[in-house]
Design a protein around this motif. Sequence first.
Motif, PDB file in Angstrom:
ATOM      1  N   ARG A 133      40.617  45.018  44.186  1.00 26.81           N
ATOM      2  CA  ARG A 133      41.909  44.358  44.012  1.00 26.81           C
ATOM      3  C   ARG A 133      41.932  43.431  42.809  1.00 26.81           C
ATOM      4  O   ARG A 133      42.963  43.249  42.163  1.00 26.81           O
ATOM      5  CB  ARG A 133      42.251  43.566  45.275  1.00 26.81           C
ATOM      6  N   GLU A 134      40.778  42.822  42.502  1.00 28.25           N
ATOM      7  CA  GLU A 134      40.754  41.829  41.426  1.00 28.25           C
ATOM      8  C   GLU A 134      39.349  41.710  40.877  1.00 28.25           C
ATOM      9  O   GLU A 134      38.350  41.898  41.587  1.00 28.25           O
ATOM     10  CB  GLU A 134      41.219  40.481  41.977  1.00 28.25           C
ATOM     11  N   LEU A 135      39.273  41.392  39.604  1.00 31.88           N
ATOM     12  CA  LEU A 135      38.006  41.168  38.922  1.00 31.88           C
ATOM     13  C   LEU A 135      38.062  39.783  38.295  1.00 31.88           C
ATOM     14  O   LEU A 135      38.970  39.478  37.522  1.00 31.88           O
ATOM     15  CB  LEU A 135      37.820  42.240  37.844  1.00 31.88           C
ATOM     16  N   LEU A 136      37.081  38.929  38.650  1.00 28.86           N
ATOM     17  CA  LEU A 136      37.109  37.527  38.226  1.00 28.86           C
ATOM     18  C   LEU A 136      35.803  37.147  37.546  1.00 28.86           C
ATOM     19  O   LEU A 136      34.719  37.602  37.942  1.00 28.86           O
ATOM     20  CB  LEU A 136      37.320  36.611  39.435  1.00 28.86           C
ATOM     21  N   ARG A 183      44.984  47.193  34.903  1.00 29.27           N
ATOM     22  CA  ARG A 183      45.345  46.242  35.968  1.00 29.27           C
ATOM     23  C   ARG A 183      44.238  45.225  36.184  1.00 29.27           C
ATOM     24  O   ARG A 183      44.503  44.018  36.310  1.00 29.27           O
ATOM     25  CB  ARG A 183      45.615  47.012  37.263  1.00 29.27           C
ATOM     26  N   LEU A 184      42.994  45.659  36.183  1.00 26.38           N
ATOM     27  CA  LEU A 184      41.878  44.748  36.422  1.00 26.38           C
ATOM     28  C   LEU A 184      41.598  43.849  35.227  1.00 26.38           C
ATOM     29  O   LEU A 184      41.028  42.762  35.373  1.00 26.38           O
ATOM     30  CB  LEU A 184      40.620  45.545  36.788  1.00 26.38           C
ATOM     31  N   ASP A 217      43.998  42.693  33.083  1.00 25.57           N
ATOM     32  CA  ASP A 217      45.194  41.962  32.663  1.00 25.57           C
ATOM     33  C   ASP A 217      44.932  40.493  32.355  1.00 25.57           C
ATOM     34  O   ASP A 217      45.326  39.980  31.311  1.00 25.57           O
ATOM     35  CB  ASP A 217      46.279  42.069  33.743  1.00 25.57           C
ATOM     36  N   GLY A 218      44.290  39.802  33.261  1.00 30.21           N
ATOM     37  CA  GLY A 218      44.067  38.377  33.067  1.00 30.21           C
ATOM     38  C   GLY A 218      42.805  38.044  32.312  1.00 30.21           C
ATOM     39  O   GLY A 218      42.590  36.899  31.921  1.00 30.21           O
ATOM     40  N   TRP A 250      30.205  37.626  37.667  1.00 31.05           N
ATOM     41  CA  TRP A 250      31.443  38.278  38.051  1.00 31.05           C
ATOM     42  C   TRP A 250      31.640  38.238  39.561  1.00 31.05           C
ATOM     43  O   TRP A 250      30.669  38.206  40.319  1.00 31.05           O
ATOM     44  CB  TRP A 250      31.450  39.735  37.584  1.00 31.05           C
ATOM     45  N   VAL A 308      36.588  41.615  43.838  1.00 30.13           N
ATOM     46  CA  VAL A 308      37.316  41.349  45.073  1.00 30.13           C
ATOM     47  C   VAL A 308      37.883  42.653  45.628  1.00 30.13           C
ATOM     48  O   VAL A 308      38.644  43.364  44.960  1.00 30.13           O
ATOM     49  CB  VAL A 308      38.463  40.346  44.846  1.00 30.13           C
ATOM     50  N   THR A 309      37.492  42.986  46.858  1.00 30.21           N
ATOM     51  CA  THR A 309      38.018  44.148  47.568  1.00 30.21           C
ATOM     52  C   THR A 309      38.717  43.670  48.836  1.00 30.21           C
ATOM     53  O   THR A 309      38.656  42.484  49.187  1.00 30.21           O
ATOM     54  CB  THR A 309      36.900  45.125  47.950  1.00 30.21           C
TER      55      THR A 309
END
Length: 488
Positions: free
Chosen positions: A264-267, A298-299, A301-302, A273, A276-277
């Motif tokens: 869902r997200e990569l931070l 998508r991953l 983007d930020g 790192w 996030v699932t």
Amino acid sequence: MRTDGTAAAAGEGAPARHAVVIGGGIAGLAAAHRLLADGLRVTLLEAGPRLGGKLLAGELAGAPVDLGAESVLARRPEALELARAVGLGEALQPPATATAHLWTRGALRPMPRGHVMGVPGDLAPLAASGVLSAEGLARIEAERELAPTEIGEDVAVGEYVAARLGHEVVDRLVEPLLGGVYAGDAYRISMRAAVPQLFEAARTHASLGEGVRALQHRAAAQQAQQAGRPVFSGIDGGIGRLPQAVAEACRAAGARVSTGTAVRELLRTAGGWKVVTEAGAIEADAVVLAVPAGPAARLLDGLAPAAAAELRSVEYASMALVTMAFRRSELPAAITEGGASGFLVPPVDGRTIKASTFSSNKWAWAGADPGLFLLRTSVGRYGDEGDLGREDSELVDVSLRDLGAAVGLAARPVASTVTRWDGGLPQYPVGHLARVERIRSAVSALPGLAVCGALYEGVGIPACIASAGRAADVVKATFAGVGAQGTA
């Protein structure tokens, strides 16, 4: 493969670095396999229900079939080396026949020899094939009177070849061959990215025909050195066996391999790192993104908005494979006799199918049942995907209609299946390599992050595996404190 759990950069006795690979296609699996060999702990996460991406083994009428990619370029080492590393070395086998045809100008015609991705060097076999009209052949001959053409940093294959040799060469030779690889439009596809040897020949010779002949002389010398080595290779039972074998080897080396696990997200974190699932977060020292352009954008983007923007501009083509099993006794001699491997169809001829593979002729393992014959057709190419809206049964029917016109097939299959690859093939338009470099440059600002897959270095299996090796090198160099994405 090393399984001692130590990474060179971690130091003696220290815990191994942990890498998360996002994407379980052949590129992601190859990256995981390579990272394990480098001594890292690896977690591989695949959002879908299965591994393998566009490689898919199946069964039809009790016989094994490939429902995705069916072969690898054997004169590149990456795929063969990986197959041998995971225990499939003895299963590698060349095609039983490579006698291909073109269905064009109302007849099935032999694929002429002496060309580079459809661009002819020797006119004799081309003239004998009947693929081009007398006018088309005369246009090729006229190239010697043309002044050299400035090619610049990149050019579309179709645009350049048509300007030098005429549109017939593009429409009846280049298009079906390039379409078989990219499901794309030759008038948009980058020569520099898709046919780099032709691009260099065009840059360094006064005429395209002269450049192709120079390539052919070079290829002949290489073939003499590699006598007995096939151009292509498959795997007994189907190339779709490769992903599962790689996954099993990875698990045996200690990797965690999960399907049905979307990221869902990569931070970024202070130490690396966080992936996030839905099931929770996974801490990692490095991440390899082995997913198509959309999910990658998508991953990122930020994290790397410039890379995300470039990724969103990547276009994909969709296609469908119609695989059918027939009673061999009911098939015409044009299919079962003569050892033909199948045929390609130029878009200019207005047919629905773009190719047909006579699988039971092409692969010994697919012809093991003497009473059964397997063949498949492909439908859909970039800019011409309307037929993909048809029901599966309709795609079978239109395939049978075209096969009837091409080779006289009148029988109905005893079994059939349609495999749809929606958005399956990234397109390589003019400027694609520059776009890839911009993506990699933007990603290189994030230590411990690498990208790989079909959109970076080629859509073929060896190229995907090579991109996975490059991503693993980026990760390894990051831990050594000396590397970045753009220098791998």
